[in-house]
Design an enzyme around this catalytic site. Sequence first.
Site, short mmCIF file in Angstrom:
data_model
loop_
_atom_site.label_atom_id
_atom_site.label_comp_id
_atom_site.label_asym_id
_atom_site.label_seq_id
_atom_site.Cartn_x
_atom_site.Cartn_y
_atom_site.Cartn_z
N SER A 87 -76.05 -18.42 72.50
CA SER A 87 -74.71 -18.86 72.88
C SER A 87 -74.19 -19.89 71.89
O SER A 87 -74.97 -20.67 71.31
CB SER A 87 -74.74 -19.48 74.28
OG SER A 87 -73.50 -20.08 74.60
N TYR A 137 -78.55 -25.29 80.19
CA TYR A 137 -78.09 -24.05 79.56
C TYR A 137 -77.92 -24.24 78.06
O TYR A 137 -78.47 -23.48 77.25
CB TYR A 137 -76.76 -23.59 80.18
CG TYR A 137 -76.26 -22.28 79.58
CD1 TYR A 137 -76.79 -21.07 80.01
CD2 TYR A 137 -75.29 -22.26 78.59
CE1 TYR A 137 -76.36 -19.86 79.46
CE2 TYR A 137 -74.85 -21.06 78.03
CZ TYR A 137 -75.39 -19.87 78.46
OH TYR A 137 -74.97 -18.70 77.91
#
Length: 277
Positions: A162, A176
């Site tokens: 990501s 995350y």
Amino acid sequence: MSSFEIQNIFNVNQKVVLITGGSRGIGKMIATGFVKNGAKVYITSRTAKDCNATAYELNELGPGTCFALPADLQQLKEVERLANELASREQVLHVLVNNAGAVWGTTLDEFPDWAFTKVMTLNLQRVFSLTQKVLPLLRAAAEKSKKDNIYSDPARIINIGSVEGLRVPNHETYPYSASKAALHHLSRHLAGRLGPEGIISNTIACGLFPTKMTSSVVKQEGDALTAAIPLQRAGLPEDIAGTVLFLSSNAGAYINGATITLDGGMLVAMPSLLSKL
């Protein structure tokens, strides 16, 4: 030379592929791309009903095939069971796509320890666990493509990262972003270790793609998010599927240890310019 023909250089026909988190979202987008291009795809997710439904849907598309192997990858014993079941069906694994992931967001003062552990376990540790357990199948795939002591078509590990692992996000999803940054480096470490064995490892750092995971932020900030992207849109299924197919084909056989940013230019946006559009 025939190897430079389009149908050969981007060919993934008959390759055996395992995609975690393959029943929905980015995983389903990737699985669809493989099936439409003739691959033999195994998808796994925690919910058997969703996994089976997606496999049925993709088999209707063809010409490739899709099989459901449900598993809760939070549990190490489930990772081991998944790897053993795959090994009972296949002698090789050409492509492993580590896509399954979790996210949790709340304020720094209130962030629960268990949530941090859950996200880090699935997004990072289980990527390592599953890769480790399917190494015999990846090695077998690389061995079969060995020619003149050169791995002309190595086995692939493709990790879905990501852009939040490349910059500090503007929302409080601490494990995350940390897990994705760690995943990017784990992928490089695996690339260095496994490259000599004919197994290459790369990461795709995804930007904004409409999925269940991103649905809440898209609902709240969708227009602002796309306005901050130079291409002025979110990612499409063809964007992620095409990138994975490229890495999995002969066209991507010499790429190892890379982190490919797939974000429409989000990370290189010029705010002063975008504000004038």
